[in-house]
Motif scaffolding. Structure first.
Motif, PDB file in Angstrom:
ATOM      1  N   TRP B  54       0.856  -1.182   0.000  1.00 29.90           N
ATOM      2  CA  TRP B  54       0.000   0.000   0.000  1.00 29.90           C
ATOM      3  C   TRP B  54       0.896   1.238   0.000  1.00 29.90           C
ATOM      4  N   MET B  56       0.588   5.709  -0.333  1.00 26.47           N
ATOM      5  CA  MET B  56      -0.336   6.842  -0.422  1.00 26.47           C
ATOM      6  C   MET B  56       0.405   8.087  -0.870  1.00 26.47           C
ATOM      7  N   THR B  58       0.528  11.607  -0.302  1.00 28.40           N
ATOM      8  CA  THR B  58      -0.070  12.379   0.796  1.00 28.40           C
ATOM      9  C   THR B  58      -0.704  13.714   0.380  1.00 28.40           C
ATOM     10  N   SER B  61      -3.942  12.552  -0.825  1.00 31.46           N
ATOM     11  CA  SER B  61      -4.602  11.522  -0.012  1.00 31.46           C
ATOM     12  C   SER B  61      -5.091  10.350  -0.856  1.00 31.46           C
ATOM     13  N   TRP B  63      -4.641   6.516  -1.974  1.00 32.25           N
ATOM     14  CA  TRP B  63      -4.023   5.209  -1.709  1.00 32.25           C
ATOM     15  C   TRP B  63      -4.017   4.373  -2.982  1.00 32.25           C
ATOM     16  N   ALA B  81      -5.974   0.722  -6.143  1.00 31.54           N
ATOM     17  CA  ALA B  81      -6.303  -0.392  -5.251  1.00 31.54           C
ATOM     18  C   ALA B  81      -7.561  -1.109  -5.721  1.00 31.54           C
ATOM     19  N   PHE B  85      -9.106  -4.706  -4.949  1.00 34.68           N
ATOM     20  CA  PHE B  85     -10.185  -4.695  -3.950  1.00 34.68           C
ATOM     21  C   PHE B  85     -11.462  -4.248  -4.656  1.00 34.68           C
ATOM     22  N   LYS B  86     -12.170  -5.204  -5.216  1.00 33.11           N
ATOM     23  CA  LYS B  86     -13.331  -4.875  -6.039  1.00 33.11           C
ATOM     24  C   LYS B  86     -14.639  -5.026  -5.260  1.00 33.11           C
TER      25      LYS B  86
END
Lengths: 974, 96
Positions: B54, B56, B58, B61, B63, B81, B85-86
């Motif tokens: 992971w 990010m 910054t 913001s 990810w 992502a 991550f569906k």
């Protein structure tokens, strides 16, 4: 003028000089004259002064070795600046230069007696001699450090302004010699934006001082043509007097200019850093008068100074003949060329020497230099015939001279390349280190003698090719691809074994560290047979020149002594910086961003003493520092008895919106939010996945799908990231916004706060029945749209009012004006901390640490047991089943007891059982109150425990229930 | 300084990013054993080679996922992502 300028050569020698300007400066207490453009060392050389410094260990006299800022011989103190390299540092009018590492005077340094006991100071001496008996090192340490000193740091030195600049380009070329110049030109012509960096004051590199052919006019023409083309090219940005000191990942370069550090990002780097000439090893090869051939050439061409009067040239390659020609041209008598090779050179340079009837001793070497008075000069060179690798026979000559020039070969200046992952390996066939691998990250090309290309036409072609390749790789394909140059290679550039140990020693491998051949031989005998180990044991290559003149010969010697093959051997690890940097340049301008709340200037007008809270500035208290305690006490009592106002704009503020908002809070925080009523607020406690408390605040439900959540000032950024991170994985239907800076907020607190507020609103019913504790309203205060939270952080009737940031000042003004008749008083962070301590409220990260779980702070009430999941649930479940190691308890002490400090230890029979986390004298309760971690068996109400004060005194504290003040919370529920 | 290719902001200095650790699958909080949880929380794979992490950006913001070789420090690729991550993730109460 008398003897002054006796060594000065006429024009056109002296490229750097402005002969119209004479400059007077002081060196080691004496006045000297030089010319504008002279370095300290060249001006002294022009005055026939050769002694510049005393060596590190033996305090031997030292003079010019490289004339390129690459050795420790020339380190001097310039006013308040230590370790200045005299061979490159330009003189200015009235400059005061001091000798370093000298006892008495430079001429007559009594530290030189150390040399006479030198045989009792073998390699590894410190490790062997000074560690027994135990503790003796402390004594020796001071003496040794005083003796082996460099310059003096002046702690009162005045700093000057320096800053940093950020630059970007398509192609950066490091090195403005023939390869670098042609690379820059080629890349710029292809359309690339080019930056060219060179450490010298003039572009040209070796074109400025090396004789490539017997007739040098061609070289000068090439130089003029290239330098003019590069200087006039609109796409080439030139930085001279700029030292690239580090090459980091993805072509991120540190470049030190005079008062500025450049941070440069380039798509492609062309390394054209050239090579570093190497010395030969013979007895007294360190004394003034023995220098590299290139040093003599630099003195002649750049500074117009004759390096001596009577010269011997020791050579193992053709370049030595060029040096001899330059000496002859400068009116220096060349006594002999001592040629280490057995076969005669066929170069045009050698032919020119032959035509001048100079004596060439083929297959000979200088075996010893005979020192003059005080070893401050040399008088003769003792020449022996070479019998085999590193040994000589009895056939010898003694030749009078005051100058020995050494041309024994080169090593690539590949330090920068190596910073970024490049590799060098020894090539036994050419007896030279070669670049075998370019940096792994970021695109790069090596060119010129760094790339083992030495013949001038080949160097120019190599540079041109590098420029073409760099531009192409940077996205500027050239219509006319340059031909891949035929590399002539480095054959014959390096004499393979210029190391001739002398039975009487003083045959220095590393002049920085005063290391002789026997020191390296003994280091290997002591078992340190790896280059990295020899380096650390003997300190070879660890001096100021970082092995520039010693690494190659040291590597040859170590592998031979260790009976290993040299082929493929690599050098010790190279690390940035390549050249010394000023810490001031690394720091640049101090840039410390601060955040001001919307009400900042009102605080200043009220004489607030501001303090840092993360990046924010917050009022600590209002009033003069000499009355600090009184101010805080008055602020405290104003809130308890009347009304106070505190700026809480720095609180973190988050908007959570969407159908899954409540479900999301259920997962992120320990409490339960699904059934929270609209217009109610609820405490939020965040734990990480290991169950440790990381933040707290309140969640206000503004709608079925809308929560407004506060977080701690320092924690909000982390909370926000955490929320985003987890919802990226969970895909819940909601939106998270960090609105911290969008809202200003104040807490209006005290028994009279309702009366103040009621004057300022007509759309919010403020009575206790209509708007009770822990409720939330939206409406208007002084016509400003506001969210109003009834919170009890300070333990009185209180309203936290959140308004758009641009109206924060107006809100403050309205409240202060209306509050006037109630004698409203602004209070700061100090009073706020005390008020909350009286209520026993914890501050996350002050009353908790990196291991604190909710149970330890009696916050089991804030955990919803029935939820299937919240961050940290599983860890807390596991730990709850075990007995606790410590508990946070409230304690009291009599008002006249000594006041403990935060972090004072709680002790029990000399064992540490906890610590004080918060403590203060409470003017309301008239006693000392605090919070402390104690062991569970100390935590019973009424029990006493011991606190060890900062002065080691032990005081007793009594465990007491919290809140200390208004335990039934009646005042905040008014 | 290294450069990191952010899927939406392009090549940026790596000082603009924070690393959020390796992509790991959380054991089912209601059925996983204490041992599994302890390993999930405290045991790092510390892989020598390619890891999936992971990261990010910054300032924005954002990810995303990066695949990175810990041995060569090469950043192999980065992507949103949502590529891995569906599905919506829900937790259910342990009925036992």
């Amino acid at each position: 003028m008398g003897d002054n300028f006796t060594m000065r050569l006429p024009k056109p020698k002296g490229l750097y000089l402005d002969r119209s300007k004479t400059i007077t400066f002081v060196f080691a207490g004496k006045h000297y004259q030089g010319l504008q453009g002279d370095s300290i060392a060249s001006a002294l050389a022009a005055n026939n002064e050769r002694l510049l410094s005393r060596s590190f260990k033996y305090h031997r006299p030292r003079g010019i070795l490289t004339m390129a800022g690459r050795d420790a011989n020339t380190l001097v103190q310039v006013e308040d600046e230590p370790n200045v390299r005299a061979d490159t540092y330009a003189i200015t009018e009235g400059l005061e230069v001091f000798a370093q590492n000298v006892y008495g005077s430079l001429e007559n340094d009594w530290g030189r007696f150390i040399e006479h006991i030198g045989r009792f100071l073998p390699v590894g001496f410190y490790y062997k001699a000074f560690y027994k008996p135990k503790g003796i090192w402390k004594y020796w340490d001071t003496i040794i450090r005083n003796f082996a000193g460099l310059g003096k740091v002046d702690v009162n030195a005045t700093p000057y302004a320096s800053d940093k600049a950020y630059r970007f380009c398509d192609v950066v070329v490091i090195g403005g010699g023939p390869a670098g110049l042609s690379a820059a030109l080629q890349a710029a012509n292809a359309g690339a934006e080019v930056i060219l960096v060179d450490e010298n004051q003039l572009l040209g590199g070796s074109l400025n001082y090396v004789r490539f052919n017997s007739n040098n006019s061609q070289t000068l023409l090439t130089r003029e043509k290239l330098v003019n083309a590069v200087t006039n090219h609109p796409a080439i940005n030139i930085y001279t007097n700029a030292m690239c000191t580090g090459w980091f990942a993805d072509n991120w370069l540190a470049i030190m200019c005079e008062q500025r550090m450049l941070k440069l990002r380039s798509q492609v780097v062309v390394a054209a850093t050239g090579s570093i000439e190497q010395p030969a090893i013979f007895r007294n090869n360190d004394l003034p008068g023995v220098m590299l051939g290139s040093a003599a050439q630099r003195l002649i061409y750049l500074y117009g100074v004759a390096p001596g009067k009577l010269a011997v040239v020791l050579t193992g390659n053709d370049d030595g003949y060029g040096v001899a020609l330059d000496l002859i041209d400068s009116g220096i008598e060349v006594q002999a060329i001592v040629e280490m090779r057995t076969t005669p050179s066929h170069s045009s340079l050698a032919a020119a020497i032959n035509a001048k009837n100079i004596r060439i001793l083929q297959g000979y070497t200088v075996y010893e230099a005979i020192p003059g008075a005080g070893k401050r000069s040399i008088t003769h060179a003792v020449i022996h015939q070479i019998s085999s690798e590193g040994t000589v026979n009895e056939n010898s000559h003694k030749i009078a001279c005051d100058l020995i020039c050494m041309s024994a070969g080169y090593t690539p200046a590949a330090q920068l390349l190596c910073h970024s992952g490049g590799q060098l390996k020894y090539d036994e066939a050419d007896a030279i280190l070669k670049v075998t691998q370019l940096p792994a990250h970021g695109q790069s090309v090596a060119a010129g003698s760094l790339n083992s290309v030495f013949e001038i036409d080949a160097v120019l072609a190599d540079g041109k090719y590098a420029g073409w390749l760099a531009a192409t790789n940077a996205g500027f394909p050239n219509n006319e691809p340059a031909n891949v140059p035929h590399h002539v290679g480095a054959q014959g550039q390096n004499y393979p074994w210029p190391i001739f140990p002398h039975p009487k020693g003083r045959d220095f491998i590393d002049v920085d560290e005063d290391l002789q051949v026997k020191d390296i031989v003994n280091a290997v005998k002591d078992g340190y047979d790896d280059l990295e180990l020899v380096k650390r044991y003997s300190t070879v290559v660890m001096g100021p020149s970082q092995g520039r003149q010693s690494a190659l010969n040291n590597m040859r010697l170590v592998t031979k002594e260790a009976n290993r093959s040299l082929n493929g051997i690599t050098i010790t690890t190279q690390r940035p910086p390549y050249s010394p940097e000023f810490i001031q340049h690394l720091v640049g301008k101090a840039f410390q961003p601060v955040k001001h709340t919307a009400i900042h200037y009102r605080h200043l007008e009220c004489n607030a003493q501001m303090m840092s809270a993360g990046l924010w500035l917050r009022p600590a208290y209002y009033g003069n520092p000499e009355n600090k305690d009184t101010c805080i006490e008055k602020e405290n009592l104003a809130v308890r008895n009347n009304v106070g106002i505190v700026d809480v704009s720095t609180l973190g503020k988050l908007e959570i919106r969407g159908p899954d908002a409540a479900e999301f809070l259920n997962r992120m925080y320990t409490f339960a939010y699904a059934k929270q009523l609209i217009h109610r607020s609820r405490y939020v406690l965040m734990t990480d996945s290991t169950g440790v408390i990381i933040d707290d605040g309140v969640a206000c439900r503004l709608g079925e799908h809308h929560f407004y959540v506060t977080a701690t000032t320092g924690g909000v950024d982390g909370v926000y990231r955490n929320m985003l991170r987890w919802n990226t994985e969970w895909n819940l239907n909601l939106d998270i916004a960090n609105v911290t800076a969008a809202y200003a907020a104040v807490n209006l607190a005290g028994p009279n706060s309702r009366d103040v507020l009621s004057c300022l609103t007509d759309d919010i019913e403020l009575s206790a029945q209509q708007f009770s504790d822990m409720e939330v309203r939206t409406g208007h205060i002084a016509k400003i749209p506001a969210r109003i939270l009834r919170v009890g952080f300070v333990g009185e009737l209180g309203y936290e009012i959140h308004v758009p940031a641009n109206q924060g000042e107006a809100l403050w003004d309205a409240l202060m004006k209306t509050g006037e008749e109630f004698e409203i008083r602004p209070f700061g962070v100090e009073a706020q901390r005390l008020l909350r301590l009286e209520k026993g409220h914890i501050i996350v990260n002050q009353d908790t640490d990196g291991l604190t779980i909710p149970q330890e702070t009696n916050m089991g009430w804030a955990i919803a047991q029935k939820k299937p999941f919240y961050m940290g649930k599983r860890a807390i479940d596991v730990m709850s089943a075990r007995s606790l190691d410590r508990l946070l308890v409230g304690f009291t002490m009599p008002s006249d007891a000594p006041l403990p400090e935060e972090c004072n230890l709680v002790v029990n029979n000399n064992e540490i059982t906890g610590r004080v986390t918060s403590v203060a004298y409470s003017p309301t309760l008239k006693s000392i109150i605090g919070l402390a971690f104690v062991s569970p068996d100390q935590s019973e109400i009424g029990k006493q425990f011991n606190i060890k004060l900062s002065n080691s005194a032990i005081v007793k504290a009594t465990v007491c229930p919290t809140p200390f003040y208004d335990p039934e919370n009646k005042r905040q529920e008014m | 300084m290294k450069l990191m290719p952010c899927p939406i902001n392009g090549l940026r200095n790596i000082s603009e990013f924070i690393c959020g650790g390796e992509v790991e699958t959380m054991p089912d909080p209601s059925t996983g054993s204490d041992q599994e949880w302890a390993e999930y929380l405290f045991i790092e794979n510390n892989t020598k080679g390619v890891v999936r992490e992971w990261w990010m950006h910054t300032p924005t913001s954002y990810w995303f996922i990066a695949e990175r070789n810990t041995e060569t420090e090469e950043i192999i690729k980065t992507y949103p992502a949502s590529d891995i991550f569906k599905q919506r993730v829900d937790f259910t109460q342990n009925k036992s």
